[in-house]
Design an enzyme around this catalytic site. Structure first.
Site: not given
Ligand code: CTP
Length: 397
Positions: A206-208
């Site tokens: 995923s990412n932030h």
């Protein structure tokens, strides 16, 4: 109608300052709490005593005075809105260039609340190229401009430049706070948040992204009467009940949800940070750490924005996001073209307070006609207003 709203009225040196007296009276009658700040030259047109009597608050004028010095920060934080009416040509030019030589300007520069201005000047001054530039500049900073009226001017001439009447300003404020229904009947699709691409039952890529920016945009559209569908990736953010929210996890689910909705949509804003790659194979069982070096093969996800761009008809507007670290403008413009979209919102990770996780953002917007709009760093809620305003402006071109 404005009960409990805290309004900071800035009065500058213009013959239209007399109208500010009626304006303050109307604000008080509508239940607002009003504090007035004047520029030193405004005193030549109207008396501070009139404003302090009407507002039942001390009127502040001096920058270097024991109480007002600290106040310049507090007042901009106290207010729900700063309303500069009338806005003279001189104060406009100072606002456009960051001058800070009086208390009103110091408060303006440090204000965290939205700022609304009602310009007032003679027709020739209003049409001067420098005034136009200054108005465009303060608009690009996120200030809201109440259009000038056409009519008799202090010079005796007739034309553009009159300050809007107090009743019109009251209407503007009402719309500002309670949102007009300007987008009633419009169907809007927003994506927000990250996506999770599962590796096995317990792990994902995923990412932030927090989803804050996209949700703020959805709230802003809904506040203006649009019928909003939000496709939200994994995020803890609370969303208003009047927004139809579809929760998804993966890029594929986001793609399916977008495709199911797109044909009936007028405006699409893809604010989600969709994963560009997903694991090529999903392991049904948890992967054990048997290998010293573990290689994960990834394959591209569907580029949702690109596919929507290929499908869109001439009346549909699509807005994409670009988060860049280098060659920002060039990369954003290339996405705008490649994905056949109308507008692209650029945030640069080089700007402090922009991008993922923060409550603020700093953006620039480019449209496919070659226009560009640059905005100051501000809260994501206010950035959402700038984005929605720019889309509305684009649509009317
Ligand atoms: N987007 C999308 N589907 C994807 C990936 C991104 O719809 N699979 C959308 C995002 O919501 C955003 C825009 O595309 O509006 C971002 O463009 P993209 O080319 O994906 O940017 P990056 O991921 O930063 O790509 P690159 O690494 O090539 O810069």
């Amino acid at each position: 109608m404005l009960s409990g709203k805290k309004i900071l009225v800035g009065v500058t040196g213009s013959i239209a300052a007399y109208k500010a007296i009626l304006l303050v009276r109307l604000l008080i009658k509508a239940g607002a709490e009003v504090k007035v700040i004047m520029t030193p030259s405004a005193k030549d047109f109207v008396s501070p005593l009139t404003f302090s009597t009407l507002s039942k608050n001390e009127v502040l004028i001096d920058l270097f005075n024991e109480t007002s010095w600290a106040n310049h920060v507090n007042l901009g934080r106290w207010a729900d809105v700063m309303l500069i009416a009338p806005l003279s040509c001189n104060t406009l030019a100072k606002m456009a260039n960051g001058f800070c030589d009086n208390l009103l300007l110091a408060i303006y520069l440090s204000a965290t609340c939205p700022v609304i201005v009602a310009p007032a000047m003679d027709e020739d001054m209003w049409h001067h190229p420098s005034t136009k530039l200054n108005i465009d500049k303060i608009r690009s900073f996120g200030n809201n401009i109440i259009p000038v009226d056409n009519g008799e001017l202090a010079s005796g001439l007739f034309g553009d430049g009159r300050m809007a009447e107090p009743a019109q300003i009251m209407q503007y404020l009402h719309n500002f706070f309670f949102e007009s229904n300007e987008l009633a009947g419009k169907k809007v699709l927003i994506t927000a948040g990250p996506t999770h691409e599962a590796i096995d039952p317990v792990r994902f890529i995923s990412n932030h992204s927090s989803g804050k920016m996209g949700v703020s945009i959805a709230e802003e559209f809904a506040g203006r009467g649009a019928d909003v569908t939000l496709i939200l990736g994994p995020s803890d953010i609370d969303v208003s009940k009047n927004i139809h929210t579809v929760k998804v996890t993966s890029a594929q689910e986001m793609y399916d949800a977008c495709m199911n909705n797109f044909s009936k949509i007028d405006i699409t804003v893809m604010a989600a940070a969709v994963a560009d790659y997903m694991p090529q194979n999903f392991s049904l069982k948890k992967i054990k750490k048997t290998e010293n070096v573990f290689t994960l093969s990834l394959k591209k996800t569907n580029d949702i924005l690109k596919q929507l761009g290929e499908q869109k008809n001439k009346d549909q507007i699509i807005v994409g996001f670009a988060l860049e670290t280098n060659n920002e403008k060039e990369n954003a413009l290339s996405k705008l073209e490649k994905k056949n979209i109308d507008l692209i919102v650029l945030n640069s990770l080089n700007d402090e307070g922009a991008g993922f996780g923060t409550d603020t953002n700093k953006i620039a917007i480019f449209d496919k006609h070659g226009n560009e709009f640059h905005f100051e760093k501000k809260s994501k809620k206010l950035v959402a207003k700038d984005i929605v305003n720019t889309i509305i402006q684009y649509k009317n071109v």
